[in-house]
Design a protein around this motif. Structure first.
Motif, PDB file in Angstrom:
ATOM      1  N   ASP A  67       9.233 -40.090   6.546  1.00 14.45           N
ATOM      2  CA  ASP A  67       8.124 -40.704   7.280  1.00 14.45           C
ATOM      3  C   ASP A  67       8.165 -40.272   8.741  1.00 14.45           C
ATOM      4  OD1 ASP A  67       6.010 -42.723   7.711  1.00 14.45           O
ATOM      5  OD2 ASP A  67       7.564 -43.748   8.854  1.00 14.45           O
ATOM      6  N   LEU A  68       7.041 -39.745   9.246  1.00 14.42           N
ATOM      7  CA  LEU A  68       6.961 -39.363  10.650  1.00 14.42           C
ATOM      8  C   LEU A  68       6.888 -40.626  11.508  1.00 14.42           C
ATOM      9  CD1 LEU A  68       4.455 -36.359  10.598  1.00 14.42           C
ATOM     10  CD2 LEU A  68       6.951 -36.275  10.775  1.00 14.42           C
ATOM     11  N   VAL A  69       7.669 -40.652  12.581  1.00 18.07           N
ATOM     12  CA  VAL A  69       7.750 -41.826  13.452  1.00 18.07           C
ATOM     13  C   VAL A  69       6.575 -41.840  14.434  1.00 18.07           C
ATOM     14  CG1 VAL A  69       9.166 -43.028  15.154  1.00 18.07           C
ATOM     15  CG2 VAL A  69      10.255 -41.843  13.241  1.00 18.07           C
ATOM     16  N   SER A  70       6.045 -43.032  14.698  1.00 14.45           N
ATOM     17  CA  SER A  70       4.969 -43.230  15.686  1.00 14.45           C
ATOM     18  C   SER A  70       3.741 -42.378  15.390  1.00 14.45           C
ATOM     19  CB  SER A  70       5.490 -42.926  17.108  1.00 14.45           C
ATOM     20  OG  SER A  70       6.591 -43.734  17.422  1.00 14.45           O
ATOM     21  N   PHE A  71       3.410 -42.253  14.111  1.00 17.70           N
ATOM     22  CA  PHE A  71       2.277 -41.415  13.738  1.00 17.70           C
ATOM     23  C   PHE A  71       0.953 -42.020  14.213  1.00 17.70           C
ATOM     24  CE2 PHE A  71      -0.871 -39.758  10.674  1.00 17.70           C
ATOM     25  CZ  PHE A  71      -0.671 -38.398  10.880  1.00 17.70           C
ATOM     26  N   ALA A  73       0.337 -43.687  16.942  1.00 14.63           N
ATOM     27  CA  ALA A  73       0.133 -43.321  18.348  1.00 14.63           C
ATOM     28  C   ALA A  73      -0.259 -41.855  18.479  1.00 14.63           C
ATOM     29  CB  ALA A  73       1.412 -43.596  19.145  1.00 14.63           C
ATOM     30  N   LEU A  74       0.273 -41.041  17.595  1.00 16.98           N
ATOM     31  CA  LEU A  74      -0.046 -39.617  17.603  1.00 16.98           C
ATOM     32  C   LEU A  74      -1.512 -39.396  17.254  1.00 16.98           C
ATOM     33  CD1 LEU A  74       1.818 -37.140  18.125  1.00 16.98           C
ATOM     34  CD2 LEU A  74       1.890 -36.820  15.654  1.00 16.98           C
ATOM     35  N   VAL A  75      -2.012 -40.175  16.314  1.00 13.74           N
ATOM     36  CA  VAL A  75      -3.414 -40.060  15.902  1.00 13.74           C
ATOM     37  C   VAL A  75      -4.338 -40.333  17.086  1.00 13.74           C
ATOM     38  CG1 VAL A  75      -5.217 -41.097  14.464  1.00 13.74           C
ATOM     39  CG2 VAL A  75      -2.975 -40.596  13.490  1.00 13.74           C
ATOM     40  N   ARG A  76      -3.986 -41.321  17.884  1.00 12.32           N
ATOM     41  CA  ARG A  76      -4.826 -41.669  19.035  1.00 12.32           C
ATOM     42  C   ARG A  76      -4.793 -40.599  20.121  1.00 12.32           C
ATOM     43  NH1 ARG A  76      -1.826 -46.718  18.861  1.00 12.32           N
ATOM     44  NH2 ARG A  76      -2.842 -48.235  17.495  1.00 12.32           N
ATOM     45  N   ARG A  77      -3.660 -39.907  20.217  1.00 14.27           N
ATOM     46  CA  ARG A  77      -3.461 -38.971  21.335  1.00 14.27           C
ATOM     47  C   ARG A  77      -3.955 -37.562  21.046  1.00 14.27           C
ATOM     48  NH1 ARG A  77       1.086 -36.001  22.512  1.00 14.27           N
ATOM     49  NH2 ARG A  77       2.300 -37.162  20.952  1.00 14.27           N
ATOM     50  N   GLN A  85      -3.023 -29.770  12.277  1.00 11.53           N
ATOM     51  CA  GLN A  85      -1.881 -28.867  12.410  1.00 11.53           C
ATOM     52  C   GLN A  85      -0.571 -29.598  12.160  1.00 11.53           C
ATOM     53  OE1 GLN A  85      -2.623 -27.118  16.395  1.00 11.53           O
ATOM     54  NE2 GLN A  85      -2.701 -25.146  15.350  1.00 11.53           N
ATOM     55  N   VAL A  86      -0.444 -30.805  12.702  1.00 20.31           N
ATOM     56  CA  VAL A  86       0.779 -31.594  12.532  1.00 20.31           C
ATOM     57  C   VAL A  86       0.991 -31.936  11.059  1.00 20.31           C
ATOM     58  CG1 VAL A  86       1.843 -33.841  12.981  1.00 20.31           C
ATOM     59  CG2 VAL A  86       0.826 -32.553  14.856  1.00 20.31           C
ATOM     60  N   VAL A  87      -0.059 -32.432  10.414  1.00 21.84           N
ATOM     61  CA  VAL A  87       0.049 -32.837   9.008  1.00 21.84           C
ATOM     62  C   VAL A  87       0.369 -31.635   8.123  1.00 21.84           C
ATOM     63  CG1 VAL A  87      -1.230 -33.737   7.029  1.00 21.84           C
ATOM     64  CG2 VAL A  87      -1.433 -34.857   9.258  1.00 21.84           C
ATOM     65  N   GLN A  88      -0.317 -30.530   8.342  1.00 24.78           N
ATOM     66  CA  GLN A  88      -0.078 -29.341   7.530  1.00 24.78           C
ATOM     67  C   GLN A  88       1.322 -28.799   7.746  1.00 24.78           C
ATOM     68  OE1 GLN A  88      -3.328 -26.717   8.601  1.00 24.78           O
ATOM     69  NE2 GLN A  88      -4.630 -27.509   6.969  1.00 24.78           N
ATOM     70  N   ILE A 134      13.023 -30.817  11.225  1.00 23.94           N
ATOM     71  CA  ILE A 134      11.950 -31.423  12.006  1.00 23.94           C
ATOM     72  C   ILE A 134      12.401 -31.687  13.438  1.00 23.94           C
ATOM     73  CG2 ILE A 134      10.547 -33.529  12.211  1.00 23.94           C
ATOM     74  CD1 ILE A 134      10.305 -33.504   9.162  1.00 23.94           C
ATOM     75  N   LYS A 135      13.686 -31.959  13.606  1.00 17.11           N
ATOM     76  CA  LYS A 135      14.221 -32.170  14.947  1.00 17.11           C
ATOM     77  C   LYS A 135      14.076 -30.904  15.798  1.00 17.11           C
ATOM     78  CE  LYS A 135      18.122 -34.278  14.898  1.00 17.11           C
ATOM     79  NZ  LYS A 135      19.579 -34.554  14.814  1.00 17.11           N
ATOM     80  N   GLU A 136      14.154 -29.743  15.160  1.00 15.41           N
ATOM     81  CA  GLU A 136      14.062 -28.470  15.877  1.00 15.41           C
ATOM     82  C   GLU A 136      12.626 -27.968  16.003  1.00 15.41           C
ATOM     83  OE1 GLU A 136      16.529 -25.811  13.736  1.00 15.41           O
ATOM     84  OE2 GLU A 136      18.407 -26.861  14.207  1.00 15.41           O
ATOM     85  N   ASP A 137      11.683 -28.644  15.368  1.00 11.04           N
ATOM     86  CA  ASP A 137      10.290 -28.211  15.388  1.00 11.04           C
ATOM     87  C   ASP A 137       9.586 -28.763  16.631  1.00 11.04           C
ATOM     88  OD1 ASP A 137       7.289 -28.353  14.648  1.00 11.04           O
ATOM     89  OD2 ASP A 137       8.149 -27.109  13.059  1.00 11.04           O
ATOM     90  N   ASP A 138       8.893 -27.888  17.358  1.00 13.78           N
ATOM     91  CA  ASP A 138       8.233 -28.297  18.599  1.00 13.78           C
ATOM     92  C   ASP A 138       6.940 -29.074  18.360  1.00 13.78           C
ATOM     93  OD1 ASP A 138      10.201 -27.045  20.099  1.00 13.78           O
ATOM     94  OD2 ASP A 138       9.135 -25.129  20.150  1.00 13.78           O
ATOM     95  N   ILE A 139       6.353 -28.920  17.176  1.00 12.16           N
ATOM     96  CA  ILE A 139       5.071 -29.560  16.897  1.00 12.16           C
ATOM     97  C   ILE A 139       5.230 -30.975  16.373  1.00 12.16           C
ATOM     98  CG2 ILE A 139       2.991 -29.426  15.455  1.00 12.16           C
ATOM     99  CD1 ILE A 139       3.204 -26.433  15.492  1.00 12.16           C
ATOM    100  N   LEU A 140       6.241 -31.193  15.542  1.00 16.40           N
ATOM    101  CA  LEU A 140       6.365 -32.454  14.818  1.00 16.40           C
ATOM    102  C   LEU A 140       7.120 -33.522  15.601  1.00 16.40           C
ATOM    103  CD1 LEU A 140       7.216 -31.026  11.287  1.00 16.40           C
ATOM    104  CD2 LEU A 140       5.005 -31.845  12.115  1.00 16.40           C
ATOM    105  N   PRO A 141       6.719 -34.802  15.424  1.00 14.78           N
ATOM    106  CA  PRO A 141       7.487 -35.905  16.002  1.00 14.78           C
ATOM    107  C   PRO A 141       8.750 -36.150  15.177  1.00 14.78           C
ATOM    108  CG  PRO A 141       5.675 -36.765  14.710  1.00 14.78           C
ATOM    109  CD  PRO A 141       5.514 -35.267  14.718  1.00 14.78           C
ATOM    110  N   LYS A 142       9.518 -37.146  15.549  1.00 13.25           N
ATOM    111  CA  LYS A 142      10.749 -37.443  14.819  1.00 13.25           C
ATOM    112  C   LYS A 142      10.425 -37.970  13.425  1.00 13.25           C
ATOM    113  CE  LYS A 142      13.215 -38.574  19.079  1.00 13.25           C
ATOM    114  NZ  LYS A 142      13.865 -39.637  19.880  1.00 13.25           N
ATOM    115  N   VAL A 143      11.421 -37.871  12.542  1.00 19.27           N
ATOM    116  CA  VAL A 143      11.240 -38.322  11.170  1.00 19.27           C
ATOM    117  C   VAL A 143      12.353 -39.286  10.805  1.00 19.27           C
ATOM    118  CG1 VAL A 143      12.632 -36.517  10.081  1.00 19.27           C
ATOM    119  CG2 VAL A 143      10.704 -37.495   8.819  1.00 19.27           C
ATOM    120  N   ARG A 144      12.118 -40.102   9.819  1.00 12.85           N
ATOM    121  CA  ARG A 144      13.152 -40.984   9.269  1.00 12.85           C
ATOM    122  C   ARG A 144      13.026 -40.939   7.752  1.00 12.85           C
ATOM    123  NH1 ARG A 144      10.531 -46.780  11.212  1.00 12.85           N
ATOM    124  NH2 ARG A 144       8.475 -46.459  10.254  1.00 12.85           N
TER     125      ARG A 144
END
Length: 236
Positions: A67-71, A73-77, A85-88, A134-144
């Motif tokens: 699960d992507l964290v704070s998704f 908030a990401l949608v709003r921003r 791009q993020v989802v894909q 995902i931690k090394e990816d510049d596009i994606l937020p953190k995951v759990r």
């Protein structure tokens, strides 16, 4: 006029075509091998899902939710294009990692991926590799990630049951960039090298009662493995 950017000229296209023709015989055995591996894995999953017990108690699976964290908030921003791009990117990266360990993607829903494996070590490797990638990816937020193992009911490519619900609830209590598993997963991994678990405080999960979660991580440089009941474990 000049060819469009990204479109090769006629000479380059001919050269590429000739080179691919030369490589066809060399690539054919590799393509057949890859096809056989995929076919074998698909048949194995189909047979496993058709076990006699499937109509009653279900089949054993290890279930993982990423699960992507704070998704929200990401949608709003982000703009719509950026969000796509993020989802894909998330779906492609998760699918790659899951397939690499022989797992199966059950479904992706925007910020969440549900996967299953037959064995516990592959599921654990998927979870930890997903966090690292995902931690090394510049596009994606953190995951759990949350994981649970047990009986599931498999129908039309989807999975249902208490095990699936438990994995989902564990994802909700995990911190960013961490993997939280149930006691069954922790027990199965306790004698497997490369993994270690730290016990977290018991939690009461809605619809599931009180359970003891464990934080999963890679074994340290000392090679320590198994379960640790140290009270210093970070809580969720």
């Amino acid at each position: 006029g000049e060819p469009s950017r990204g479109v090769p000229g006629s000479a380059a296209a001919r050269a590429a075509g000739e080179k691919l023709t030369e490589l066809a015989d060399t690539l054919e055995p590799l393509l057949v091998y890859a096809w056989r591996r995929h076919l074998s894995a698909a048949i194995a999953r189909m047979v496993a899902d058709a076990e006699p017990s499937a109509d009653h108690e279900g089949v054993f699976r290890v279930v993982g939710f990423a699960d992507l964290v704070s998704f929200t908030a990401l949608v709003r921003r982000l703009s719509e294009h950026q969000l796509v791009q993020v989802v894909q990117r998330f779906e492609a990266l998760a699918s790659e990692v899951i397939a690499a360990h022989g797992g199966r993607v059950i479904k992706t829903v925007g910020d969440e991926v549900l996967y299953v494996t037959i064995g516990t070590p592959p599921a654990a490797a998927i979870a930890l590799d997903l966090v690292d990638a995902i931690k090394e990816d510049d596009i994606l937020p953190k995951v759990r990630v949350g994981m649970a193992s047990g009986q599931v009911v498999s129908r039309l490519g989807d999975v249902f049951g208490t095990t699936v619900n438990r994995a989902s609830r564990l994802t909700a209590v995990a911190r960013p960039n961490t993997v939280v598993v149930d006691d069954a997963v922790a027990t199965a991994l306790s004698s497997v090298s490369g993994f270690e678990m730290a016990q977290l405080p018991p939690r009461t999960l809605r619809g599931l009662g009180r359970i003891t979660p464990w934080r999963l991580q890679r074994a340290g440089a000392s090679g320590r493995r198994g379960r640790s009941d140290s009270g210093s474990a970070t809580t969720t």
